[in-house]
Scaffold this motif. Sequence first.
Motif, mmCIF file in Angstrom:
data_model
loop_
_atom_site.group_PDB
_atom_site.id
_atom_site.type_symbol
_atom_site.label_atom_id
_atom_site.label_comp_id
_atom_site.label_asym_id
_atom_site.label_seq_id
_atom_site.Cartn_x
_atom_site.Cartn_y
_atom_site.Cartn_z
ATOM 1 N N GLU A 4 0.763 -0.919 -0.135
ATOM 2 C CA GLU A 4 -0.470 -0.088 0.222
ATOM 3 C C GLU A 4 0.902 1.022 -0.274
ATOM 4 O O GLU A 4 0.605 2.249 -0.216
ATOM 5 N N GLN A 5 1.969 1.623 0.956
ATOM 6 C CA GLN A 5 2.982 2.224 0.693
ATOM 7 C C GLN A 5 3.442 3.112 -0.352
ATOM 8 O O GLN A 5 4.057 3.934 -0.435
ATOM 9 N N LEU A 6 3.664 1.427 -1.266
ATOM 10 C CA LEU A 6 4.450 1.936 -2.409
ATOM 11 C C LEU A 6 3.115 2.097 -3.894
ATOM 12 O O LEU A 6 3.936 2.633 -3.997
ATOM 13 N N GLY A 7 2.301 2.493 -3.607
ATOM 14 C CA GLY A 7 1.410 2.517 -4.356
ATOM 15 C C GLY A 7 1.076 1.673 -5.744
ATOM 16 O O GLY A 7 1.043 1.779 -6.387
ATOM 17 N N MET A 8 1.056 0.364 -4.734
ATOM 18 C CA MET A 8 0.927 -0.759 -5.766
ATOM 19 C C MET A 8 -0.339 -1.318 -6.227
ATOM 20 O O MET A 8 -0.914 -1.436 -5.462
ATOM 21 N N ASP A 9 -0.700 -1.010 -6.998
ATOM 22 C CA ASP A 9 -2.240 -2.578 -7.802
ATOM 23 C C ASP A 9 -1.559 -3.578 -7.723
ATOM 24 O O ASP A 9 -1.328 -4.444 -8.210
ATOM 25 N N LEU A 10 -2.509 -4.066 -6.423
ATOM 26 C CA LEU A 10 -2.354 -5.943 -6.141
ATOM 27 C C LEU A 10 -2.586 -6.050 -7.012
ATOM 28 O O LEU A 10 -2.478 -7.741 -7.776
ATOM 29 N N LYS A 11 -3.934 -6.158 -8.288
ATOM 30 C CA LYS A 11 -4.107 -6.708 -9.854
ATOM 31 C C LYS A 11 -3.357 -6.362 -11.053
ATOM 32 O O LYS A 11 -3.250 -7.453 -11.270
ATOM 33 N N GLN A 12 -2.018 -5.946 -10.218
ATOM 34 C CA GLN A 12 -1.374 -5.645 -11.868
ATOM 35 C C GLN A 12 0.172 -6.947 -11.957
ATOM 36 O O GLN A 12 0.275 -7.715 -10.772
ATOM 37 N N LYS A 13 -0.066 -7.512 -13.215
ATOM 38 C CA LYS A 13 1.441 -8.340 -13.228
ATOM 39 C C LYS A 13 2.348 -8.056 -13.367
ATOM 40 O O LYS A 13 2.693 -7.089 -13.463
ATOM 41 N N ALA A 14 3.536 -8.773 -12.780
ATOM 42 C CA ALA A 14 4.781 -8.455 -12.376
ATOM 43 C C ALA A 14 5.541 -7.864 -13.287
ATOM 44 O O ALA A 14 6.087 -7.166 -13.200
ATOM 45 N N GLY A 15 5.015 -8.944 -14.445
ATOM 46 C CA GLY A 15 5.608 -8.148 -15.529
ATOM 47 C C GLY A 15 4.989 -7.208 -16.895
ATOM 48 O O GLY A 15 6.520 -6.163 -16.686
ATOM 49 N N ASN A 16 4.326 -6.244 -15.540
ATOM 50 C CA ASN A 16 3.994 -5.173 -15.863
ATOM 51 C C ASN A 16 4.610 -4.002 -15.128
ATOM 52 O O ASN A 16 4.305 -2.514 -15.242
ATOM 53 N N LEU A 17 4.950 -4.749 -14.365
ATOM 54 C CA LEU A 17 5.859 -3.629 -13.322
ATOM 55 C C LEU A 17 6.934 -2.998 -14.182
ATOM 56 O O LEU A 17 7.904 -3.221 -14.765
ATOM 57 N N SER A 18 7.698 -1.316 -13.459
ATOM 58 C CA SER A 18 8.900 -1.286 -13.590
ATOM 59 C C SER A 18 9.477 -1.698 -12.686
ATOM 60 O O SER A 18 9.389 -2.473 -11.582
ATOM 61 N N GLY A 19 10.982 -1.939 -13.665
ATOM 62 C CA GLY A 19 12.496 -2.613 -12.441
ATOM 63 C C GLY A 19 12.048 -2.332 -10.838
ATOM 64 O O GLY A 19 12.674 -2.635 -10.475
ATOM 65 N N GLY A 20 11.530 -0.635 -10.728
ATOM 66 C CA GLY A 20 11.845 -0.331 -9.240
ATOM 67 C C GLY A 20 11.241 -0.731 -9.261
ATOM 68 O O GLY A 20 10.894 -1.457 -7.808
#
Lengths: 130, 300
Positions: free
Chosen positions: B120-136
């Motif tokens: 939550e703190q990182l503001g990440m979407d739980l439904k997002q696929k890891a392959g679509n995340l930025s490197g960071g």
Amino acid sequence: MIEFHLDSRSGVAPYQQLIRQVRHALRLGLLRAGDQLPTVKDVAGSLAVNPNTVLKAYRELEYEGLVAAKPGVGTFVTKTVSEASVAAHQRLSLELSAWIGRAQQAGLDLESIEALFQRAVRSAAREEAV
Amino acid sequence: MTDATAAIEARGLGKRYGHRWALTDCTLTVPAGHVVGLVGPNGAGKTTLISLATGMLAPTTGTVEVLGARPTSGPRQLARVGYVAQETPTYAGLSVADHLRLGAHLNPRWDAGLARRRIEQLGMDLKQKAGNLSGGQRAQLALTLALAKRPELLILDEPIASLDPLARREFLQVLMDATAEQEFSVVMSSHQVADLERVGDYLIVLIDSRVQVAGEVDHLVATHHLLTGPRRDRAGLPANQQVITDSHTGRQSTFLVRSDEPIIDPAWTVSPVSLEDIVLGYMGHSSARSADIKMLGARR
């Protein structure tokens, strides 16, 4: 509450930088007795610095009698730098400005002036250490 | 600290792949309770050492103990050690939520609340696929999984090497915040010595499987000095000043020395050195020595 910053190119150890920033804020009256310093966790997390570094700085400041740790609450400033020394500060600062003016009139550039000043500070520090 | 169990203790540790030794006769102690930076040139054996410590590899020679036990001694040991491999791998086809579910199933001490809070703190979407995340973000996800494991020791292999400066800083902020909160030991290999100077409080320089120098960062910085002055031979320095590197011009000499005592010789201008200067000094020291050996060989 003050906010710390770190200069990674200064050659000064991170814990020393934190100590200096607290002392500096005290001298300028930005910190007064009763003010709380940021928690170790906050400083570590915001500066990306090792928590032991922050602890070490706070312990040193405590040893100097400038702050006191209240377990489970935080670290608080215990000493306000007296008005008298703030006044002395202003006077010395004016004298230093005047001295810099004289040095410039004598033909020194700012870099030479800085070198002179640093050498004098270092030799004073060395005498203090002896 | 004297009788504390070491985070990693290697004795005569070696690993051979076919004919090639990736690590030879490595003996070192990584103390617990620190954030330890492990630095050294590529091929020094850092990743091999980490793979042996995490039980991903079995040693060819010698022994390694982690928190006082063999890395492969069983599930209990695996639960004590968090590990983020090089390139911070995640499963590209799985969502962030899937990763957290996987972590919960695979780790007996899993802290679901901590994992959720960090994400939550990182503001990440739980439904997002890891392959679509930025490197960071991918690196942050890998770190979150390791932290939620509630490890006693966290081992990170070059976690920030491929990140941009902002992502690097954010990764280290989370790591330091967690270190202050959870009080575990950290061993982190990295080429980013300037970053290690901030986040690390203990440094080990590993070159050719050998520990060149190890110690608390503040102590290393306080006991290494750069001396410049009129030309002088290496032999002209007192015995308590260990020369790491030296260079000379017609009139001037420059030495990087290690000395527990202050430098009082007035002929020298003494400058403080950064951790990076120290690390580069030891790397240069060792490559100069191996060059000497090669030259001797050529002469024969």
